[in-house]
Motif scaffolding. Structure first.
Motif, PDB file in Angstrom:
ATOM      1  N   ASP A  29      20.098   3.995  40.708  1.00  0.00           N
ATOM      2  CA  ASP A  29      18.744   3.803  40.153  1.00  0.00           C
ATOM      3  C   ASP A  29      18.823   3.590  38.647  1.00  0.00           C
ATOM      4  O   ASP A  29      18.855   4.547  37.887  1.00  0.00           O
ATOM      5  N   GLU A  30      18.856   2.347  38.240  1.00  0.00           N
ATOM      6  CA  GLU A  30      18.974   1.965  36.824  1.00  0.00           C
ATOM      7  C   GLU A  30      20.100   2.738  36.147  1.00  0.00           C
ATOM      8  O   GLU A  30      19.979   3.186  35.006  1.00  0.00           O
ATOM      9  N   SER A  63      11.949   3.518  42.696  1.00  0.00           N
ATOM     10  CA  SER A  63      12.620   4.824  42.783  1.00  0.00           C
ATOM     11  C   SER A  63      12.188   5.579  44.032  1.00  0.00           C
ATOM     12  O   SER A  63      12.989   6.300  44.645  1.00  0.00           O
TER      13      SER A  63
END
Ligand code: ADP
Ligand code: MG
Length: 229
Positions: free
Chosen positions: A153-154, A38
């Motif tokens: 991000d995910e 991240s």
């Protein structure tokens, strides 16, 4: 081409180092939790500034630019739709930040909502959609945006396998194959294996240069091997 030229980013006592280039197409970012995935995306988006080094897009140094001035659109796991706006308005923000959509733009919004499986739901507020539908609406906004770098991000981590595969197919066909540079963090190496052109491995504060997905999985480095198990 996106270049991270000897970048170091600090977050408290944590440091991430990256000296690499990311080609257009779909790059999956994988690696152990807490390794810095991240943080890597935040440094590209401009939410974390590099302590040393430069982030360069097509020869343009982004290092001193605010997030909104960067050629980047980002989607987090919690999707950040505006609760007071309808789904169509949230998606339309990609085309018209002041929400004044032309007839043509409204048609584009309707079309992309159909593409992500939400036909006719543009008039609803986010609270009237399921979690999976919210994820699709947020993806629709990224699909309509014309920013060349897309960071995920995910973003699909909360979706079940079938819906996740659908979203990844849209990302690949509608973003990566159109020449956008898509950098996608996933906790599932199988997503990377099935969809990504390249794999960027991040562990213990080091972001490693991307490798072709087949090469990464066929002949993993010792660190990647111990992550993959
Ligand atoms: P990943 O996304 O790979 O799980 P992150 O980039 O979120 O990893 O975090 C990398 C490291 O940064 C973590 O090991 C964590 O200890 C540290 N970290 C994350 N957020 C903060 C923060 N707000 N303050 C200090 N350290 C942080
Ligand atoms: Mg993370």
């Amino acid at each position: 081409m996106l270049t991270l030229d000897d970048v170091t980013v600090s977050k408290g006592t944590f440091q991430l180092r990256a000296n690499l280039q990311v080609a257009p197409g779909l790059t999956a970012v994988i690696g152990p939790s807490g390794g810095g995935k991240s943080t890597l995306l935040a440094s590209i988006a401009g939410f974390e500034s590099a302590v040393t080094g430069r982030v360069i897009w097509d020869g343009d140094d982004l290092s001193c630019k605010e997030p909104g001035q960067r050629p980047v659109t980002m989607l987090f796991q919690d999707h950040n739709l505006f609760p007071h706006l309808t789904i169509a308005q949230n998606v339309g923000l990609a085309l018209a930040p002041r929400l004044k959509l032309s007839v043509k733009q409204s048609a584009q919004v309707d079309a992309v909502l159909t593409d992500v499986g939400l036909p006719g739901l543009g008039g609803r507020k986010p609270a009237a959609l399921s979690g999976g539908q919210i994820g699709r609406a947020a993806l629709a906004r990224c699909l309509l945006s014309d920013r060349p770098v897309v960071l995920l991000d995910e973003a699909f981590a909360a979706l079940g396998p079938a819906l996740r595969a659908e979203m990844l197919t849209l990302v690949r066909d509608r973003m990566a194959q159109q020449g956008r540079t898509v950098i996608m963090v996933t906790h599932d190496p199988n997503d990377a294996r099935s969809f990504a052109d390249q794999v960027l491995f991040v562990a213990e504060g080091v972001a490693h240069p991307p490798q072709k997905a087949a090469a990464f999985f066929d002949d993993p480095s010792p660190a990647a091997q111990s992550y993959l198990g």
